[in-house]
Design a protein around this motif. Structure first.
Motif, PDB file in Angstrom:
ATOM      1  N   ASP A  78      -4.610  14.661  34.674  1.00 23.63           N
ATOM      2  CA  ASP A  78      -4.369  16.102  34.587  1.00 23.63           C
ATOM      3  C   ASP A  78      -5.469  16.824  33.816  1.00 23.63           C
ATOM      4  O   ASP A  78      -5.700  18.019  34.024  1.00 23.63           O
ATOM      5  CB  ASP A  78      -3.013  16.386  33.931  1.00 23.63           C
ATOM      6  CG  ASP A  78      -1.854  16.223  34.892  1.00 23.63           C
ATOM      7  OD1 ASP A  78      -2.070  16.385  36.116  1.00 23.63           O
ATOM      8  OD2 ASP A  78      -0.736  15.916  34.431  1.00 23.63           O
ATOM      9  N   GLU A  85      -6.218  20.289  42.619  1.00 27.31           N
ATOM     10  CA  GLU A  85      -4.875  19.761  42.346  1.00 27.31           C
ATOM     11  C   GLU A  85      -4.469  18.665  43.335  1.00 27.31           C
ATOM     12  O   GLU A  85      -3.814  17.691  42.964  1.00 27.31           O
ATOM     13  CB  GLU A  85      -3.841  20.885  42.356  1.00 27.31           C
ATOM     14  CG  GLU A  85      -3.968  21.854  41.189  1.00 27.31           C
ATOM     15  CD  GLU A  85      -3.875  21.179  39.833  1.00 27.31           C
ATOM     16  OE1 GLU A  85      -2.966  20.358  39.625  1.00 27.31           O
ATOM     17  OE2 GLU A  85      -4.717  21.471  38.967  1.00 27.31           O
ATOM     18  N   LYS A  88      -6.059  15.475  42.271  1.00 26.64           N
ATOM     19  CA  LYS A  88      -5.367  14.945  41.089  1.00 26.64           C
ATOM     20  C   LYS A  88      -4.067  14.241  41.483  1.00 26.64           C
ATOM     21  O   LYS A  88      -3.784  13.151  40.998  1.00 26.64           O
ATOM     22  CB  LYS A  88      -5.049  16.071  40.098  1.00 26.64           C
ATOM     23  CG  LYS A  88      -6.240  16.610  39.357  1.00 26.64           C
ATOM     24  CD  LYS A  88      -5.795  17.707  38.395  1.00 26.64           C
ATOM     25  CE  LYS A  88      -6.964  18.351  37.700  1.00 26.64           C
ATOM     26  NZ  LYS A  88      -6.539  19.408  36.771  1.00 26.64           N
ATOM     27  N   GLU A  89      -3.293  14.883  42.367  1.00 26.28           N
ATOM     28  CA  GLU A  89      -2.022  14.289  42.773  1.00 26.28           C
ATOM     29  C   GLU A  89      -2.234  12.957  43.487  1.00 26.28           C
ATOM     30  O   GLU A  89      -1.507  11.993  43.246  1.00 26.28           O
ATOM     31  CB  GLU A  89      -1.230  15.256  43.659  1.00 26.28           C
ATOM     32  CG  GLU A  89      -0.648  16.439  42.914  1.00 26.28           C
ATOM     33  CD  GLU A  89       0.195  16.040  41.719  1.00 26.28           C
ATOM     34  OE1 GLU A  89       1.082  15.177  41.868  1.00 26.28           O
ATOM     35  OE2 GLU A  89      -0.034  16.590  40.629  1.00 26.28           O
ATOM     36  N   LYS A  92      -3.205  10.311  40.964  1.00 22.90           N
ATOM     37  CA  LYS A  92      -2.034   9.841  40.208  1.00 22.90           C
ATOM     38  C   LYS A  92      -1.236   8.840  41.032  1.00 22.90           C
ATOM     39  O   LYS A  92      -0.898   7.754  40.546  1.00 22.90           O
ATOM     40  CB  LYS A  92      -1.129  11.015  39.827  1.00 22.90           C
ATOM     41  CG  LYS A  92      -1.702  11.941  38.789  1.00 22.90           C
ATOM     42  CD  LYS A  92      -0.745  13.102  38.584  1.00 22.90           C
ATOM     43  CE  LYS A  92      -1.394  14.263  37.912  1.00 22.90           C
ATOM     44  NZ  LYS A  92      -0.503  15.428  37.857  1.00 22.90           N
ATOM     45  N   GLN A 127       3.307  16.540  50.522  1.00 22.05           N
ATOM     46  CA  GLN A 127       2.485  17.273  49.558  1.00 22.05           C
ATOM     47  C   GLN A 127       1.167  17.742  50.180  1.00 22.05           C
ATOM     48  O   GLN A 127       0.300  18.238  49.471  1.00 22.05           O
ATOM     49  CB  GLN A 127       2.210  16.412  48.325  1.00 22.05           C
ATOM     50  CG  GLN A 127       3.430  16.143  47.491  1.00 22.05           C
ATOM     51  CD  GLN A 127       3.093  15.350  46.239  1.00 22.05           C
ATOM     52  OE1 GLN A 127       1.956  15.342  45.767  1.00 22.05           O
ATOM     53  NE2 GLN A 127       4.090  14.678  45.680  1.00 22.05           N
TER      54      GLN A 127
END
Length: 169
Positions: A78, A85, A88-89, A92, A127
């Motif tokens: 993060d 974004e 990043k997702e 992760k 997503q």
């Protein structure tokens, strides 16, 4: 001419016993058998606490992704400022997946890709991370971690999941 004297000492060796393999259970130096014919006390590798008889067959190294490590990984990702974004997702999801299944060798990456799609394919689709995932696969290919057949298989799995979900591009 002076004479030099040589002194040597041959210490008495202790008798050979297996007592060195027996660990004290407590301060009174009492040992109890955990298994028939087995007197050794074992310790957890992470906590260094003694293993109880009921835990003797449980591997303490099975948990290779403790909660604190997962939280730290997410927090560090993060903090990235040079990625969007979606990236990043995906990072992760991927990093937590790699930690959970303990993929450590380059030769395991093709299996990791397929298992990732099986476990997180719906999440990637919902997503809207499909393009990020394709770029990730291309990067793995560029670094010779996977072959083109792995890309083909994993993207076919993504397409199959999209069909099952009724999602179109």
């Amino acid at each position: 001419m002076s004479k030099s004297l040589l002194f040597y000492c041959r210490p008495k060796r202790p008798e050979c016993t297996l007592l060195e393999f027996m660990e004290p259970e407590n301060d009174t130096q009492i040992n109890r058998q955990f298994m028939q014919g087995h007197n050794r006390l074992y310790y957890h590798t992470w906590t260094t606490q003694p293993v109880t008889p009921k835990e003797i067959h449980v591997d303490s190294e099975d948990e290779n992704d403790p909660v604190w490590l997962r939280q730290k990984t997410v927090k560090m990702i993060d903090e990235f400022t040079d990625v969007n974004e979606g990236e990043k997702e995906l990072m992760k999801l991927w990093n937590l997946h790699i930690m959970k299944y303990n993929f450590i060798a380059d030769c395991q990456i093709p299996e990791a890709c397929e298992k990732f799609v099986e476990n997180h394919g719906k999440e990637v689709i919902l997503q809207n991370l499909c393009r990020n995932f394709i770029l990730h696969m291309v990067n793995l290919f560029d670094f010779s971690l996977i072959g083109s057949e792995t890309i083909h298989r994993t993207l076919a799995l993504i397409e199959r999941i999209k069909e099952e979900m009724g999602v179109s591009d």
